[in-house]
Design an enzyme around this catalytic site. Sequence first.
Site, mmCIF file in Angstrom:
data_model
loop_
_atom_site.group_PDB
_atom_site.id
_atom_site.type_symbol
_atom_site.label_atom_id
_atom_site.label_comp_id
_atom_site.label_asym_id
_atom_site.label_seq_id
_atom_site.Cartn_x
_atom_site.Cartn_y
_atom_site.Cartn_z
ATOM 1 N NE ARG A 96 2.814 -2.004 -2.902
ATOM 2 C CZ ARG A 96 1.663 -2.277 -3.160
ATOM 3 N NH1 ARG A 96 1.207 -1.597 -4.456
ATOM 4 N NH2 ARG A 96 1.215 -3.446 -3.085
ATOM 5 C CG HIS A 112 -2.756 2.089 -2.904
ATOM 6 N ND1 HIS A 112 -1.938 1.405 -2.055
ATOM 7 C CD2 HIS A 112 -3.028 0.813 -4.014
ATOM 8 C CE1 HIS A 112 -1.223 0.309 -2.579
ATOM 9 N NE2 HIS A 112 -2.162 0.044 -3.569
ATOM 10 C CD GLU A 171 -0.062 3.876 -0.366
ATOM 11 O OE1 GLU A 171 -1.104 2.932 -0.003
ATOM 12 O OE2 GLU A 171 0.289 3.842 -1.219
#
Length: 574
Positions: free
Chosen positions: A247, A298, A276
Amino acid sequence: MAPSATHDPPSSMTPARPRILVPEKVSPDGLALLTPHFDVDNRLGLSADDIVTLIPQYHGLIVRSETQVTADVLQAGKKLRVVARAGVGVDNIDVPAATTQGIIVVNSPAGNILAAAEHTVALLLATARNLGRADGTVKEGRWERSKLVGVEVSSKTLGIIGLGKVGMNVARMAKGLGMTVVAVDPYASTDIARQAGVQLVPGLQDLLPLVDFLTIHTPLLATTLDLIGEEELKKMKKTARVLNVARGGVYNEAALLKGLDEGWIAGAGIDVWSSEPLQPDSAAAKLSKHPKVVATPHLGASTIEAQENVSMDVCKQVLEILRGGLPTSAVNAPIILPEEYRKLQPSVQLVEKMGRLYTQHFVRSKGGMMGRRRFELIYHGDLAGMPNTKPLFAALVKGLVASFSDSHVNIVNATLIAKEKGIVISETHSREAQPPTFANLVTLRSYEAGNSGNEQIIEGYASDEQVYISKLDRFNGAFTPEGTLIILHNYDEPGKIGGVGMVLGAHGINIKFMQVASLDPQQQQMAAVQDGPLDGPRGNEALMILGVLGPVDNEVLEGLRNSEGVLDVSLVKL
Ligand SMILES: NC(=O)C1=CN([C@@H]2O[C@H](COP(=O)(O)OP(=O)(O)OC[C@H]3O[C@@H](n4cnc5c(N)ncnc54)[C@H](O)[C@@H]3O)[C@@H](O)[C@H]2O)C=CC1
Ligand SMILES: O=C(O)C(=O)COP(=O)(O)O
């Protein structure tokens, strides 16, 4: 013959189907399980405000990592019963707020872990061989071989922080690449690590100076936020490269940027970011553009296989929950689901107390052995007609193990915990023609396999939100299973109470209530036909149940045991 359209009820009378909002791209494999039963709205591109506005119409919400499921969303979701995370990390969901609202949060704990591990290895090799820049320059028509010389990973040391599901898969893959693997994880099993050829070291200070590559696979928690900052980066080799498929935020992004600019480390492969999509001018955005960084948006879980897995995992659970069943991996599993709460809660409380009473009265106080015994829960009256008694099963497991384990039993793990502890429970829905004296009566019967004469019984009922034990062993008499109880087995003769009162008084213990339970009439008859007493006047026994205030130690119990006519004493805390 098929009914004609004219016989269909008007649409206003057709019960509305539950609705599910899916504001992200979720694989259709799982959604196809839901569409026959529910209205599934896959609406991409909704803003946070849009979701708060729309959510009151929905019973289920299925998300990935992009949707922030805040307390505002959950409070607005008046009909919401389940939030499903099609993936592992639930850091975008306010789980405590969901629990407060009685909303179940489920995830797919293992559906994408291989994908995440493989992506980590992809970034490991990409950073080692400058693949990002190499690809860019070739596409721009440049041929810059000498500027793009990389390093080999074989024989190098990989440090892993967080040796859980993803971390362990990365470790195995790295071993396959010929790497030495060292790890830090205060909760990992040393045996499992050793078997995988991973050396566990005590702390970051031991790991950081050793490694050529560093990868983190912890969840994002208060304790893992900014785990690697300036101080930690400076402890690493200047040639080291770092990876983040966990993360954004586990590495401090500003420190990482500085470390790359000032040459404390050689490169980074980054999949996850503190915000994000990337905010312009943020440290994350600057990092993503840094020439020493290989950046991905991601993508750790973005494989066809992983997306099918997670979609199937969570959609099955959504289907189950919205039909009144149970999830397989609830993040905030309660022992009882909201829709059953009113009906079952008092009985759940009762059965848990029965389990606690059993362990403390029959096992701890009487020195019994639990291992050899089997348990049967018999539901009478209204309870016998309940289709789903899983919460009662879970409550019994919880009550039985409460005195000797810190296992957090919930509706999802109860069967597993019972199995782990060797507790065998069967459930019987009584079919007796006569309604029981009490509407919500439950019997807990314990017996030794192959020894029918060795039965132990606890019976109880719930009435007006209150729970009562109505039978303990061979004795009938209702008492409230609450607080500290002293249970005396004695001869039912005058003068008992005085003697007991004196012992308790001498130790400053107050009696809150007292209840006498007398021998079951059947037992009395059996005693009457027997030729004289067996081990005392058996027809003349009783239980005295005392609810007390004040500390009851061994001296008090010994004093009570020595009182005249007392056969046995047990102490129970409920
Ligand atoms: N980039 C992506 O697309 C994906 C990212 N993830 C992320 O990976 C994370 C890890 O997933 P799993 O391996 O399935 O979780 P896991 O729960 O199996 O493993 C996490 C491990 O971290 C350890 N840990 C916790 N705090 C620690 C600390 N302070 N120091 C060292 N170790 C610590 C735990 O003991 C545990 O063994 C997820 O929480 C998620 O955030 C997961 C899947 C895909
Ligand atoms: O499962 C996880 O924790 C992930 O990070 C995957 O996120 P995603 O579902 O791809 O948005």
